[in-house]
Scaffold this motif. Structure first.
Motif, PDB file in Angstrom:
ATOM      1  N   GLY A  34     -54.008  34.107  77.472  1.00  0.00           N
ATOM      2  CA  GLY A  34     -54.855  33.285  76.640  1.00  0.00           C
ATOM      3  C   GLY A  34     -56.332  33.521  76.881  1.00  0.00           C
ATOM      4  N   ALA A  35     -57.153  32.776  76.148  1.00  0.00           N
ATOM      5  CA  ALA A  35     -58.596  33.012  76.155  1.00  0.00           C
ATOM      6  C   ALA A  35     -59.273  32.538  77.433  1.00  0.00           C
ATOM      7  N   GLU A  36     -58.753  31.484  78.069  1.00  0.00           N
ATOM      8  CA  GLU A  36     -59.423  30.904  79.228  1.00  0.00           C
ATOM      9  C   GLU A  36     -58.431  30.624  80.358  1.00  0.00           C
ATOM     10  N   PRO A  37     -57.780  31.646  80.889  1.00  0.00           N
ATOM     11  CA  PRO A  37     -56.854  31.402  82.005  1.00  0.00           C
ATOM     12  C   PRO A  37     -57.606  30.966  83.251  1.00  0.00           C
ATOM     13  N   GLU A  38     -56.926  30.202  84.108  1.00  0.00           N
ATOM     14  CA  GLU A  38     -57.550  29.684  85.322  1.00  0.00           C
ATOM     15  C   GLU A  38     -56.595  29.779  86.500  1.00  0.00           C
ATOM     16  N   ALA A  39     -57.172  29.760  87.678  1.00  0.00           N
ATOM     17  CA  ALA A  39     -56.477  29.454  88.923  1.00  0.00           C
ATOM     18  C   ALA A  39     -57.300  28.355  89.585  1.00  0.00           C
ATOM     19  N   VAL A  40     -56.789  27.760  90.646  1.00  0.00           N
ATOM     20  CA  VAL A  40     -57.494  26.650  91.293  1.00  0.00           C
ATOM     21  C   VAL A  40     -57.489  26.860  92.808  1.00  0.00           C
ATOM     22  N   LEU A  41     -58.657  26.784  93.407  1.00  0.00           N
ATOM     23  CA  LEU A  41     -58.806  26.887  94.855  1.00  0.00           C
ATOM     24  C   LEU A  41     -58.989  25.481  95.423  1.00  0.00           C
ATOM     25  N   VAL A  42     -58.101  25.082  96.315  1.00  0.00           N
ATOM     26  CA  VAL A  42     -58.132  23.764  96.947  1.00  0.00           C
ATOM     27  C   VAL A  42     -58.620  23.940  98.382  1.00  0.00           C
ATOM     28  N   HIS A  43     -59.425  22.996  98.857  1.00  0.00           N
ATOM     29  CA  HIS A  43     -60.056  23.157 100.169  1.00  0.00           C
ATOM     30  C   HIS A  43     -60.110  21.826 100.894  1.00  0.00           C
ATOM     31  N   HIS A  44     -59.828  21.864 102.183  1.00  0.00           N
ATOM     32  CA  HIS A  44     -59.973  20.704 103.059  1.00  0.00           C
ATOM     33  C   HIS A  44     -61.464  20.519 103.332  1.00  0.00           C
ATOM     34  N   ARG A  45     -62.048  19.452 102.806  1.00  0.00           N
ATOM     35  CA  ARG A  45     -63.502  19.272 102.848  1.00  0.00           C
ATOM     36  C   ARG A  45     -64.043  19.177 104.277  1.00  0.00           C
TER      37      ARG A  45
END
Length: 330
Positions: A34-45
Motif C-alpha cells: 500500500g501507499a503508507e506501510p508502517e512498522a512500530v518501534l516500542v521502547h522502555h522510556r
C-alpha cells in the motif's frame, strides 16, 4: 539519520502504558503493502546509562507485549526496544491483510531504521532477540548484514516446517508456484490450543490483544509461506552469522493440534525443538544451545521455574559475551 532513511515519528504513549512509548516507522511505498506501510518501534522510556540495547523481533501472528521479560533486561542494564514488524500488531492498518508479507527480506527496511534509531540514542552494543519467525528473520538478516549487531539470542526459532514429509516437500513446491502468481492465497493456519492456553480469557496467565494475536492466528498466505521455506533452505545449506548466538528452546515438543494439558504447560506445542537443535550449528561458528526444562514455545511466557531459568540464562550469557567483545569495555 540520513534523509533517505524512512522517517521515525516522535515518541508517543504506547498501549502498554508507562514507561512504554512508541515511534511509528514510515516505510517506503510499495504495491505489495500500500501507499503508507508502517512498522512500530516500542521502547522502555526509563533508560539506563548502559551502552547496551536489545532489539526484539516477534513471531508470526504476534506482537510485543512481554513487558515482564523486557523489564528483566532493563534491570540487568540493557535498554529494551521491540519492533512490531509491518502488517503485525501495532502496524496493522485498517485496510491491510495482517501477516501478508510477501518476502521476509522486506523486513530489512524496518530493522535497519530501528537499529539506526537505537544507535542515535547512544547505544554502541546491540543484541538482536528473535522469537519463532523472528528468530528465523534474525539469523537470515544477520547473515546478509555482517557486523551490524553484536550478539543474537533466539527464543524457539522457526528453523524448519513442523509437519510430515508431504508438507515439507510436495506442499512446499506447490506453494512456491502459487506464490509467484497469487501470493495472498491462504495456504494454512495456526492451531488454536497454544493461544487458548496463554490468554487470560481462557484460563491462561497473559492478557494481550486478540485482534493482534488471535487464537487461530492470521491466515498463512502463499507469499509469506514460500519465503519462510526459502529461508529454511538457505539455513539448511549453512549461514555465516559472524557474532555469538545463543539458541534457547524447550526440552521437548508436542502436537500443535491436540496437546494434553500437561504438554501445553511444559512443552513447545508449536514447533519441533529437534529442528532447532539440529540446525543450530548451521547458523554460524559460535552457537550455544540451552534447552529449558518445562519451557513452552515462547520461553518468556513459560510457567515458573522455566521462565526464570530462561531469563537468567539469556541475561548471563549476553552480559558475558558482550563484555568479552571488542566493543565491550565500558
Amino acid at each position: 539519520m540520513p534523509d533517505d532513511v524512512p522517517r521515525l515519528s516522535p515518541p508517543v504513549a504506547d498501549v502498554l502504558g508507562e514507561p512504554w512509548v512508541q515511534r511509528r516507522i514510515a516505510l517506503a511505498p510499495s504495491p505489495d503493502y500500500g501507499a503508507e506501510p508502517e512498522a512500530v518501534l516500542v521502547h522502555h522510556r526509563e533508560t539506563t546509562t548502559s551502552r547496551r540495547a536489545v532489539l526484539y523481533l516477534h513471531g508470526f501472528t504476534d506482537y510485543f507485549f512481554q513487558t515482564a521479560h523486557a523489564e528483566r533486561w532493563a534491570a540487568a542494564g540493557f535498554d529494551f526496544y521491540a519492533l512490531d514488524l509491518r502488517l503485525s500488531g501495532r502496524a496493522i492498518g485498517e485496510r491491510s491483510r495482517p501477516g501478508d508479507v510477501r518476502d521476509l527480506r522486506h523486513h530489512d527496511e524496518e530493522i535497519g531504521v530501528a537499529l539506526a534509531a537505537i544507535r542515535a540514542d547512544g547505544h554502541e552494543q546491540i543484541l538482536l532477540l528473535g522469537h519463532s519467525t523472528g528468530g528465523l528473520i534474525a539469523v537470515s538478516w544477520a547473515d546478509r548484514h555482517p557486523g551490524e549487531v553484536d550478539a543474537i539470542v533466539l527464543n524457539s526459532p522457526w528453523f524448519d516446517h513442523n509437519g510430515p514429509w508431504v508438507e515439507r516437500v510436495v506442499l512446499t513446491a506447490l506453494i512456491r508456484v502459487i506464490a509467484r502468481w497469487l501470493p495472498s492465497v491462504v495456504v494454512g493456519h495456526l492451531e488454536p490450543p497454544y493461544g487458548r492456553y496463554l490468554h487470560a480469557s481462557t484460563g491462561g496467565t497473559w492478557d494481550y490483544d486478540l485482534g493482534w494475536k488471535p487464537f487461530e492466528g492470521f491466515p498463512a498466505r502463499a507469499g509469506m509461506s514460500a519465503s519462510v521455506r526459502n529461508e529454511h533452505a538457505r539455513l539448511a545449506h549453512g549461514l555465516a552469522v559472524d557474532v555469538p548466538v545463543l539458541l534457547c528452546c524447550s526440552t521437548r515438543s508436542a502436537s500443535p493440534s491436540s496437546p494434553t494439558a500437561e504438554e501445553l504447560r511444559t512443552a513447545d506445542c508449536v514447533l519441533d525443538v529437534r529442528h532447532m537443535v539440529e540446525r543450530a550449528p548451521l547458523v554460524g561458528p559460535d552457537v550455544t544451545i540451552v534447552q529449558v526444562d518445562g519451557g513452552i514455545h515462547d520461553l518468556a511466557l513459560s510457567p515458573q521455574p522455566a521462565r526464570d531459568a530462561y531469563e537468567q540464562a539469556v541475561i548471563d550469557w549476553a552480559t558475558a559475551r558482550l563484555a568479552a567483545s571488542p566493543t565491550g569495555a565500558a
